[in-house]
Motif scaffolding. Structure first.
Motif, PDB file in Angstrom:
ATOM      1  N   PRO A  18       1.096  -1.641   0.046  1.00  0.00           N
ATOM      2  CA  PRO A  18       0.128   0.034  -0.051  1.00  0.00           C
ATOM      3  C   PRO A  18       0.742   1.037  -0.462  1.00  0.00           C
ATOM      4  CG  PRO A  18      -0.513  -2.199   1.956  1.00  0.00           C
ATOM      5  CD  PRO A  18       0.087  -2.118   0.955  1.00  0.00           C
ATOM      6  N   GLU A  19       0.537   2.512  -1.006  1.00  0.00           N
ATOM      7  CA  GLU A  19       1.084   3.666  -0.974  1.00  0.00           C
ATOM      8  C   GLU A  19      -0.050   4.168   0.169  1.00  0.00           C
ATOM      9  OE1 GLU A  19       1.055   4.919  -4.664  1.00  0.00           O
ATOM     10  OE2 GLU A  19       2.788   3.354  -5.406  1.00  0.00           O
ATOM     11  N   ASN A  20      -1.216   4.151   0.294  1.00  0.00           N
ATOM     12  CA  ASN A  20      -1.600   5.071   1.311  1.00  0.00           C
ATOM     13  C   ASN A  20      -3.093   3.742   1.664  1.00  0.00           C
ATOM     14  OD1 ASN A  20      -3.937   5.221  -0.696  1.00  0.00           O
ATOM     15  ND2 ASN A  20      -1.923   7.413  -1.753  1.00  0.00           N
ATOM     16  N   TYR A  21      -3.401   4.333   2.505  1.00  0.00           N
ATOM     17  CA  TYR A  21      -5.268   3.737   2.869  1.00  0.00           C
ATOM     18  C   TYR A  21      -6.455   4.870   2.892  1.00  0.00           C
ATOM     19  CZ  TYR A  21      -1.452  -0.136   5.102  1.00  0.00           C
ATOM     20  OH  TYR A  21      -1.220  -0.176   4.998  1.00  0.00           O
ATOM     21  N   THR A  22      -7.438   4.056   2.389  1.00  0.00           N
ATOM     22  CA  THR A  22      -8.692   4.772   1.871  1.00  0.00           C
ATOM     23  C   THR A  22      -9.771   4.055   3.358  1.00  0.00           C
ATOM     24  OG1 THR A  22      -8.561   5.503  -0.008  1.00  0.00           O
ATOM     25  CG2 THR A  22     -10.764   5.459   1.342  1.00  0.00           C
ATOM     26  N   ILE A  23     -10.326   5.107   4.158  1.00  0.00           N
ATOM     27  CA  ILE A  23     -11.116   4.981   5.629  1.00  0.00           C
ATOM     28  C   ILE A  23     -12.650   5.105   4.916  1.00  0.00           C
ATOM     29  CG2 ILE A  23     -11.543   5.099   7.588  1.00  0.00           C
ATOM     30  CD1 ILE A  23      -8.875   6.311   8.079  1.00  0.00           C
ATOM     31  N   PHE A  24     -13.174   4.047   5.187  1.00  0.00           N
ATOM     32  CA  PHE A  24     -14.854   4.694   4.511  1.00  0.00           C
ATOM     33  C   PHE A  24     -15.565   4.285   6.205  1.00  0.00           C
ATOM     34  CE2 PHE A  24     -14.111   4.180   0.366  1.00  0.00           C
ATOM     35  CZ  PHE A  24     -13.081   3.507   0.287  1.00  0.00           C
ATOM     36  N   PHE A  25     -16.064   5.700   6.164  1.00  0.00           N
ATOM     37  CA  PHE A  25     -16.866   5.716   7.121  1.00  0.00           C
ATOM     38  C   PHE A  25     -18.325   6.363   6.963  1.00  0.00           C
ATOM     39  CE2 PHE A  25     -16.719  10.147   7.792  1.00  0.00           C
ATOM     40  CZ  PHE A  25     -15.629  10.600   6.609  1.00  0.00           C
ATOM     41  N   SER A  26     -18.912   5.619   8.429  1.00  0.00           N
ATOM     42  CA  SER A  26     -20.669   6.074   8.034  1.00  0.00           C
ATOM     43  C   SER A  26     -21.703   6.082   9.409  1.00  0.00           C
ATOM     44  CB  SER A  26     -21.328   5.498   6.532  1.00  0.00           C
ATOM     45  OG  SER A  26     -22.999   5.611   6.753  1.00  0.00           O
ATOM     46  N   GLY A  27     -22.315   6.698   9.742  1.00  0.00           N
ATOM     47  CA  GLY A  27     -23.538   6.665  10.906  1.00  0.00           C
ATOM     48  C   GLY A  27     -24.564   5.387  10.433  1.00  0.00           C
ATOM     49  N   SER A  28     -23.650   4.572   9.525  1.00  0.00           N
ATOM     50  CA  SER A  28     -24.852   3.123   9.437  1.00  0.00           C
ATOM     51  C   SER A  28     -24.561   2.235   9.259  1.00  0.00           C
ATOM     52  CB  SER A  28     -26.468   3.946   7.834  1.00  0.00           C
ATOM     53  OG  SER A  28     -26.552   4.859   8.636  1.00  0.00           O
ATOM     54  N   SER A  29     -24.749   1.020   8.795  1.00  0.00           N
ATOM     55  CA  SER A  29     -23.569  -0.597   9.256  1.00  0.00           C
ATOM     56  C   SER A  29     -24.123  -0.588   7.779  1.00  0.00           C
ATOM     57  CB  SER A  29     -24.264  -1.402  10.252  1.00  0.00           C
ATOM     58  OG  SER A  29     -25.875  -1.550   9.348  1.00  0.00           O
ATOM     59  N   GLY A  30     -23.006  -1.871   6.899  1.00  0.00           N
ATOM     60  CA  GLY A  30     -23.556  -2.023   5.642  1.00  0.00           C
ATOM     61  C   GLY A  30     -22.400  -0.803   4.480  1.00  0.00           C
ATOM     62  N   ILE A  31     -21.823  -0.858   5.517  1.00  0.00           N
ATOM     63  CA  ILE A  31     -20.839   0.478   4.464  1.00  0.00           C
ATOM     64  C   ILE A  31     -20.261  -0.540   3.193  1.00  0.00           C
ATOM     65  CG2 ILE A  31     -18.199   2.036   4.483  1.00  0.00           C
ATOM     66  CD1 ILE A  31     -18.876   2.079   7.366  1.00  0.00           C
ATOM     67  N   THR A  32     -20.223   0.416   2.011  1.00  0.00           N
ATOM     68  CA  THR A  32     -19.690  -0.277   0.425  1.00  0.00           C
ATOM     69  C   THR A  32     -18.294   1.382   0.465  1.00  0.00           C
ATOM     70  OG1 THR A  32     -21.286   1.156  -0.640  1.00  0.00           O
ATOM     71  CG2 THR A  32     -21.684  -1.123   0.218  1.00  0.00           C
ATOM     72  N   GLU A  33     -17.783   0.927  -0.563  1.00  0.00           N
ATOM     73  CA  GLU A  33     -17.634   2.272  -1.234  1.00  0.00           C
ATOM     74  C   GLU A  33     -17.862   3.077  -2.129  1.00  0.00           C
ATOM     75  OE1 GLU A  33     -13.746  -0.849  -2.867  1.00  0.00           O
ATOM     76  OE2 GLU A  33     -14.444  -0.003  -4.413  1.00  0.00           O
ATOM     77  N   THR A  34     -19.301   3.464  -1.902  1.00  0.00           N
ATOM     78  CA  THR A  34     -20.092   4.120  -2.432  1.00  0.00           C
ATOM     79  C   THR A  34     -20.904   4.549  -1.575  1.00  0.00           C
ATOM     80  OG1 THR A  34     -21.520   2.006  -3.765  1.00  0.00           O
ATOM     81  CG2 THR A  34     -19.834   3.128  -5.104  1.00  0.00           C
ATOM     82  N   ASN A  35     -21.404   4.241  -0.759  1.00  0.00           N
ATOM     83  CA  ASN A  35     -22.323   4.551   0.211  1.00  0.00           C
ATOM     84  C   ASN A  35     -21.594   5.076   1.332  1.00  0.00           C
ATOM     85  OD1 ASN A  35     -21.977   2.551   1.930  1.00  0.00           O
ATOM     86  ND2 ASN A  35     -23.907   1.388   1.588  1.00  0.00           N
ATOM     87  N   SER A  36     -21.044   5.064   1.173  1.00  0.00           N
ATOM     88  CA  SER A  36     -20.186   6.131   2.895  1.00  0.00           C
ATOM     89  C   SER A  36     -18.701   6.872   2.536  1.00  0.00           C
ATOM     90  CB  SER A  36     -19.241   4.992   3.744  1.00  0.00           C
ATOM     91  OG  SER A  36     -18.306   4.701   2.737  1.00  0.00           O
TER      92      SER A  36
END
Length: 672
Positions: free
Chosen positions: A55-73
């Motif tokens: 890895p050259e970097n990391y992406t943190i995906f976060f939300s106030g709801s469960s079921g996180i994907t790369e497009t809904n958070s």
């Protein structure tokens, strides 16, 4: 009050090398909060780095709801990339959180992490979803009435975050990282592994040092060193296996507040499991005896005191009554036996005695003895000591003189092996006035010199044995039971078991001597030879470095040597120039143990013994060396000795020397 909560660490199962993908997801992730500042910190554990595109970097995906994907958070991309098996951290400031959430107090925060290699256009799968319930505190109560959630590219902007209230563009600052440690070295000699390093704080202050080690380069153990003043660490041999030992050394900042660690150095080498040698385990010391029962005793002076039962039975109470009575009577807190032995220096004037050697040259011995015979005087028995009869007027010699050593030197001249005497008066009287220290001197040196002639072959003169004059010494009354002595010896052994003489400190020296003082150096006869050698070395170390000791420590050293405190410095100086004193200090513990039955056996006894032994080795050479004799002044003998040495010298050495001078003087005169 600052409250921190640590999320449950979720570890992703580590893939084996054969199943590596181009870019692996993070090995672990966690979350912490600062409930006063209102911040959230995400921790990311890097992979082992054996994938094709780390890895050259990391992406943190976060939300106030469960079921996180790369497009809904929401998402952010870190400023840091892969660091082999190390934790790194990304912090959301309070303003960052206000941008993505209307309110977080008491709400759930969901997140997943993806590894990115943008150069190779390679990304990993997302890690397992983690959830954390945010503390319901004021710092997370945003209360935003006109807030609206970001959408589109604003919802997942990896670098730039734009607030809704200002047009200022802010850049997320990566976690603070301390400076690297330098000159990291690892030393392995078949047992423990020794780490050493150098470090100076920079802009970020180090909070911990981490040593990570592994035998498969996948599963790691970590040593956390919180003492940041440390510059060495020893990894015990119990952690060492047979195989390749991988290690990394890191300097870490304040991890709980979003700071990170630096990977200062890493390497590997081969190790072999250490098998300790077979040793014999000694049984544990016996348990301490129960606390003895004390009884109240009315003393002879009417006072009351508490004693243990055995003290009443063994006569301790009687001896204490004697000590109190003698202190009132003589000013000496001593028993009757000590008073009778003369330990108390009573303020009465002591008599002086003259030792007179009379040689009558008018007596014709030619008819009594053959020419090849010599006369050896024999000291008069103590029962035959008489006052000299007054000299009749008709028997008065023509010339009677008192001579000192210088006079003898003037009258005696030596040429090769022949002794020539010139102008010898008819009667020679050698008068030595010496203050009598103890009553024993009356027993050792007779008041009159009555010369008894014996026939001795000339060739046997050189082998003449000097009669030894010994001062009687009392046997010590032991006050410790065998069990108590065994316990004290065990304590001494416990103190010295880890001491290395070449590296011993002043505090360790004093601690050992204090333990020895508790038992008494002479009771070390129950200790092993190794213990005796260490105690002897410690005593020598204390004498050698006496200038570094405090007054209290000097007092401890004086107690073990049984001398006055002021004499410790005299002994230290004498060791540097006087071989006799140096030898006595080196042999003190050994001789004290050998003389365990001698009361009040001190360093002065050892010095006196060494001096006396040297005298006995070659007495004739000492006594006919007139250059040395002229320097003898019995009135100020041993001014450079300790007080205890002076007393021992008067008790032992002076009587022997006087006796020897009398014998040799008569022998020389008869031989002439």
């Amino acid at each position: 009050m600052l409250r921190k909560f640590l999320a449950v660490l979720l570890l992703i199962p580590l893939p084996v090398l054969a199943d590596h993908v181009p870019t692996q997801p993070a090995y672990g992730q966690d979350l912490t909060t600062d409930n006063n500042a209102g911040t959230i910190t995400i921790g990311i554990l890097s992979s082992d780095g054996f994938e094709d595109s780390p890895p050259e970097n990391y992406t943190i995906f976060f939300s106030g709801s469960s079921g996180i994907t790369e497009t809904n958070s929401f998402c952010v991309t870190t400023s840091f990339g892969h660091s082999t098996n190390n934790w790194q951290y990304h912090t959301f400031s309070n303003d960052d959180l206000k941008y993505y959430f209307a309110d977080l107090a008491g709400e759930n925060f969901y997140f997943r992490i993806r590894s990115n290699n943008e150069t190779d256009n390679s990304v990993s799968t997302l890690t397992t979803e983690s959830v954390y319930n945010i503390y319901a505190g004021v710092a997370f109560e945003f209360n935003q009435t006109d807030w609206s959630a970001p959408t589109g590219t604003d919802a997942c902007n990896p670098y730039v975050v734009t607030t809704t209230t200002t047009t200022t563009t802010t850049t997320t600052i990566p976690p603070a990282v301390p400076d690297d440690a330098t000159n990291v070295s690892v030393n392995y000699q078949g047992k423990d592994v020794y780490f050493a390093w150098e470090y100076t704080d920079g802009n970020t202050v180090a909070k911990e040092f981490h040593i990570n080690y592994s035998y498969d380069n996948a599963t790691w153990d970590r040593v956390v060193i919180t003492d940041t003043s440390a510059r060495t660490y020893t990894l015990d041999y119990t952690n060492i296996q047979t195989g390749t030992f991988y290690w990394t050394f890191s300097v870490c900042g304040d991890l709980e507040n979003g700071e990170s660690c630096t990977d200062s150095d890493s390497n590997n080498f081969e190790t072999t499991e250490y098998v300790p040698p077979t040793t014999t385990t000694l049984p544990p010391p016996p348990p301490p005896p129960p606390e003895p029962e004390k009884v109240e005793v009315v003393m002879e002076d009417g006072s009351k005191a508490e004693y243990e039962t055995y003290e009443v039975e063994d006569g301790t109470v009687d001896r204490d009554n004697q000590r109190k009575a003698n202190e009132d009577k003589f000013g000496c807190y001593m028993t009757d036996a000590q008073i009778e032995r003369g330990d108390c220096k009573l303020p009465e004037e002591e008599p002086k005695e003259e030792v007179i050697i009379v040689v009558d040259e008018e007596r014709d011995t030619k008819e009594e003895l053959p020419d090849d015979d010599v006369v050896v005087p024999e000291l008069e028995s103590k029962d035959e000591v008489k006052e000299p009869e007054p000299i009749k007027e008709e028997d008065t010699p023509k010339e009677e003189i008192k001579i000192d050593v210088e006079k003898i030197e003037e009258e005696f001249k030596f040429e090769e092996e022949e002794i020539i005497f010139e102008d010898i008066p008819e009667d020679i009287i050698i008068v030595i006035e010496e203050e009598v220290v103890e009553d024993e001197l009356d027993k050792e040196i007779p008041g009159d010199d009555i010369i008894r002639e014996e026939t001795v072959q000339e060739e046997d003169v050189q082998d003449e044995v000097v009669q030894e004059v010994e001062v009687p010494k009392e046997v010590i009354i032991e006050e410790l039971t065998e069990e108590e002595v065994a316990l004290e010896v065990a304590e001494v052994e416990e103190v010295i078991k880890d001491i290395v003489i070449e590296e011993v400190t002043t505090e360790e020296v004093i601690e050992v001597i204090e333990q020895v003082n508790d038992i008494g150096v002479q009771n070390l006869n129950q200790a092993t030879e190794e213990v005796k050698e260490v105690v002897q070395a410690v005593v020598e170390e204390a004498i050698e470095n006496v200038e570094d000791l405090s007054e209290e420590q000097v007092a401890v050293v004086a107690e073990v040597l049984q001398v006055e405190e002021d004499d410790v410095e005299i002994i230290a100086e004498a060791v540097k120039e006087d071989e006799v004193v140096a030898e006595a200090v080196e042999e003190y513990v050994e001789r004290a143990v050998e003389n365990a039955n001698v009361e009040n056996y001190t360093l002065a006894d050892v010095v006196t013994e060494v001096q006396y032994e040297a005298f006995l080795e070659n007495p004739i050479e000492v006594l006919i060396d007139f250059d040395n004799i002229t320097e003898i002044n019995l009135s100020n003998i041993s001014n450079d000795m300790t007080q205890d040495q002076k007393e021992k010298a008067q008790e032992v050495v002076v009587p022997v020397i006087l006796t020897r001078i009398a014998s040799m003087a008569a022998f020389i005169f008869r031989r002439s």
